[in-house]
Write an enzyme that holds these catalytic residues in place. Structure first.
Site, PDB file in Angstrom:
ATOM      1  N   PHE A  35      32.649  57.914 -65.372  1.00  0.00           N
ATOM      2  CA  PHE A  35      33.245  58.904 -64.469  1.00  0.00           C
ATOM      3  C   PHE A  35      34.465  59.505 -65.145  1.00  0.00           C
ATOM      4  O   PHE A  35      35.353  58.785 -65.602  1.00  0.00           O
ATOM      5  CB  PHE A  35      33.654  58.260 -63.138  1.00  0.00           C
ATOM      6  CG  PHE A  35      34.188  59.269 -62.158  1.00  0.00           C
ATOM      7  CD1 PHE A  35      33.317  60.040 -61.402  1.00  0.00           C
ATOM      8  CD2 PHE A  35      35.559  59.467 -62.007  1.00  0.00           C
ATOM      9  CE1 PHE A  35      33.815  60.996 -60.501  1.00  0.00           C
ATOM     10  CE2 PHE A  35      36.052  60.410 -61.105  1.00  0.00           C
ATOM     11  CZ  PHE A  35      35.176  61.168 -60.357  1.00  0.00           C
ATOM     12  N   ASP A  88      39.172  57.351 -72.147  1.00  0.00           N
ATOM     13  CA  ASP A  88      39.636  57.735 -70.814  1.00  0.00           C
ATOM     14  C   ASP A  88      40.301  56.526 -70.163  1.00  0.00           C
ATOM     15  O   ASP A  88      39.637  55.596 -69.712  1.00  0.00           O
ATOM     16  CB  ASP A  88      38.438  58.222 -69.979  1.00  0.00           C
ATOM     17  CG  ASP A  88      38.849  58.646 -68.566  1.00  0.00           C
ATOM     18  OD1 ASP A  88      39.946  58.272 -68.119  1.00  0.00           O
ATOM     19  OD2 ASP A  88      38.040  59.337 -67.906  1.00  0.00           O
ATOM     20  N   LYS A 116      46.613  59.138 -62.970  1.00  0.00           N
ATOM     21  CA  LYS A 116      46.720  58.130 -61.905  1.00  0.00           C
ATOM     22  C   LYS A 116      48.046  57.349 -61.962  1.00  0.00           C
ATOM     23  O   LYS A 116      49.075  57.882 -61.592  1.00  0.00           O
ATOM     24  CB  LYS A 116      45.519  57.182 -61.956  1.00  0.00           C
ATOM     25  CG  LYS A 116      44.244  57.795 -61.355  1.00  0.00           C
ATOM     26  CD  LYS A 116      43.189  56.723 -61.159  1.00  0.00           C
ATOM     27  CE  LYS A 116      41.869  57.246 -60.651  1.00  0.00           C
ATOM     28  NZ  LYS A 116      41.757  57.262 -59.203  1.00  0.00           N
TER      29      LYS A 116
HETATM   30  C1  LIG Z   1      38.191  57.099 -65.413  1.00  0.00           C
HETATM   31  C2  LIG Z   1      38.540  58.328 -64.651  1.00  0.00           C
HETATM   32  N1  LIG Z   1      38.564  59.511 -65.284  1.00  0.00           N
HETATM   33  C3  LIG Z   1      38.891  60.647 -64.646  1.00  0.00           C
HETATM   34  C4  LIG Z   1      39.193  60.657 -63.294  1.00  0.00           C
HETATM   35  C5  LIG Z   1      39.552  61.926 -62.607  1.00  0.00           C
HETATM   36  O1  LIG Z   1      40.916  61.928 -62.282  1.00  0.00           O
HETATM   37  P1  LIG Z   1      41.437  62.864 -61.092  1.00  0.00           P
HETATM   38  O2  LIG Z   1      40.822  62.357 -59.831  1.00  0.00           O
HETATM   39  O3  LIG Z   1      42.939  62.716 -61.139  1.00  0.00           O
HETATM   40  O4  LIG Z   1      41.007  64.259 -61.414  1.00  0.00           O
HETATM   41  C6  LIG Z   1      39.168  59.441 -62.587  1.00  0.00           C
HETATM   42  C7  LIG Z   1      39.426  59.406 -61.139  1.00  0.00           C
HETATM   43  O5  LIG Z   1      38.996  58.530 -60.424  1.00  0.00           O
HETATM   44  C8  LIG Z   1      38.837  58.256 -63.282  1.00  0.00           C
HETATM   45  O6  LIG Z   1      38.802  57.068 -62.660  1.00  0.00           O
END
Ligand SMILES: Cc1ncc(COP(=O)(O)O)c(C=O)c1O
Length: 422
Positions: free
Chosen positions: A152, A236, A269
């Site tokens: 994700f 990520d 986050k």
């Molecule tokens: C691993 C990861 N990447 C990207 C995102 C996307 O971040 P945002 O919700 O701040 O756009 C999330 C959100 O849950 C995430 O857990």
């Protein structure tokens, strides 16, 4: 009832009821976009690891805004940085910079350990930081990008294209081209890599998939393979970063040699403790890919968000919350296993990002039972409970969690027993 960031929200009625709650839930239902799930509760204020709803009910928050509120709620360091900065400057445009933006970038470089060649692009969210990483990958001139099934990376079009959940992508096709999703297997990665691959993007622990860590050794081998093929390794750390897993960033658990660092790390986050902020941190050749004017954002790097994020990271350092996440994570893990609950099959993850595997697809029911008892947790999917409490929790909070969680598991377990014996 599951997380609306990555998990597909489940249908189901409201969980918490009360006069103010019901009235606000009705008003929300009239104005909110249809994509928003019905709120489980309507929250009014918080302190530390506790929040209260508009009818005065108290909850122990073991989700922290899905791994965001690293310092819990209303932490003095965050409140002070936020209000002090609001009195100075909130926004300046990227024709200017501020001491806060510079200090935030310097701190991120130090904490990621990305070294002398590191550079930072500040963003407003995780998805926006991922978009920056995707554009960076395009700058290599290579057309293919490899991502992983069940991964994700966010909901904007580029981030969605990288996300390995077909159900999330399907309603919005066609996707940004060039992305392939591989099973999380080194053989598949080795077979897919070639001179036309710009980048490989991965999460050290797939949070939205139910807190599923990469197999041991995967990251180190992915680093070796990407280097051999001249492809960028983009990690990520949006959910795993800011100390949550017991290291500042989860890749540091496996990639400790300075030569083995990722080419790019994406954060968001927890680094802002609740203030919207994200960042792309690059090093080496990846730091030279963008040229003047090739990327930007009105709010990216604004002094309010960067000032607070800098203060949040400083407080995590000062209070030793990274080590605390490791120690309390172990207490939490062993405490859950010691409950000996028939519904629990395993506990995955590291530090204070844990996934509890369930023997039946009842995670939403467990979340509801917990909430009714004053505990906030999350169903990342039907078989997984995700725990991501604030890093400021103490041993008493863990004990309280275990009591409430055991009661919620028992309540759902007894319903299952009754269904089976009927
Ligand atoms: C691993 C990861 N990447 C990207 C995102 C996307 O971040 P945002 O919700 O701040 O756009 C999330 C959100 O849950 C995430 O857990």
């Amino acid at each position: 009832m599951s997380g609306s960031a990555g998990g597909v929200p489940q249908a189901g009625g409201p969980i918490i009821s009360g006069p103010e709650t019901d009235a606000l839930r009705d008003r929300f239902a009239r104005v909110a976009m249809r994509s928003a799930p019905s709120p489980q509760a309507v929250l009014a204020h918080g302190e530390g690891a506790r929040v209260w709803d508009v009818d005065g009910a108290e909850y122990l928050d073991f989700l922290a805004g899905i791994a965001v509120n690293a310092l819990g709620h209303a932490h003095p360091a965050l409140v002070e940085a936020l209000s002090a900065q609001a009195h100075r400057l909130v926004h300046v445009s990227n024709y200017f910079t501020t001491p806060q933006a510079v200090s935030f970038a310097e701190r991120l470089i130090r904490l990621t350990g990305m070294g002398e060649t590191a550079r930072v692009y500040p963003a407003n969210s995780g998805a926006e930081a991922i978009e920056a990483a995707l554009k960076l990958a395009r700058r290599t001139g290579r057309p293919r990008i490899l991502a992983f099934e069940q991964g994700f990376h966010g909901r904007t079009m580029g981030a969605l294209a990288l996300t390995g959940k077909p159900a999330l992508r399907a309603p919005f096709e066609p996707m940004v081209p060039g992305v392939e999703h591989l099973p999380t297997e080194l053989e598949a990665l080795a077979a897919a890599l070639g001179p036309d691959v710009a980048a490989v993007i991965l999460e050290p622990i797939k949070g939205e998939a139910g807190v599923v860590p990469l197999p041991p050794g995967f990251l180190a081998e992915a680093r070796r393979l990407t280097r051999a093929h001249g492809a960028l390794l983009i990690v990520d750390e949006i959910q795993t970063g800011a100390g949550r897993t017991g290291d500042w960033f989860a890749f540091q658990h496996e990639l400790s040699d300075p030569d083995d660092l990722p080419d790019a790390v994406v954060v968001a986050k927890g680094i802002g403790g609740g203030v919207p902020v994200g960042a792309l941190v690059t090093r080496g050749a990846a730091s030279e890919l963008f040229t003047l004017g090739q990327h930007g954002s009105t709010f990216g790097g604004n002094p309010l968000a960067t000032g607070v994020a800098d203060a949040v990271l400083a407080e995590i350092e000062r209070a030793g919350l990274v080590d605390a996440a490791r120690a309390l994570g172990e207490k939490l893990r062993s405490g859950i296993l010691a409950l000996d609950a028939p519904l629990v099959t395993e506990v995955r993850g590291r530090g204070l990002l844990l996934g509890v595997g369930l023997a039946a697809p009842v995670a939403p029911a467990v979340v509801a039972a917990a909430l009714e008892r004053g505990l906030i947790i999350n169903a990342a999917n039907d078989e997984s409970i995700r725990l991501a409490p604030p890093l400021i929790i103490d041993a008493d909070d863990v004990d309280r969690f275990l009591t409430l969680f055991a009661a919620a598991l028992a309540a759902v377990g007894s319903t299952l027993d009754r269904t089976e014996s009927a």
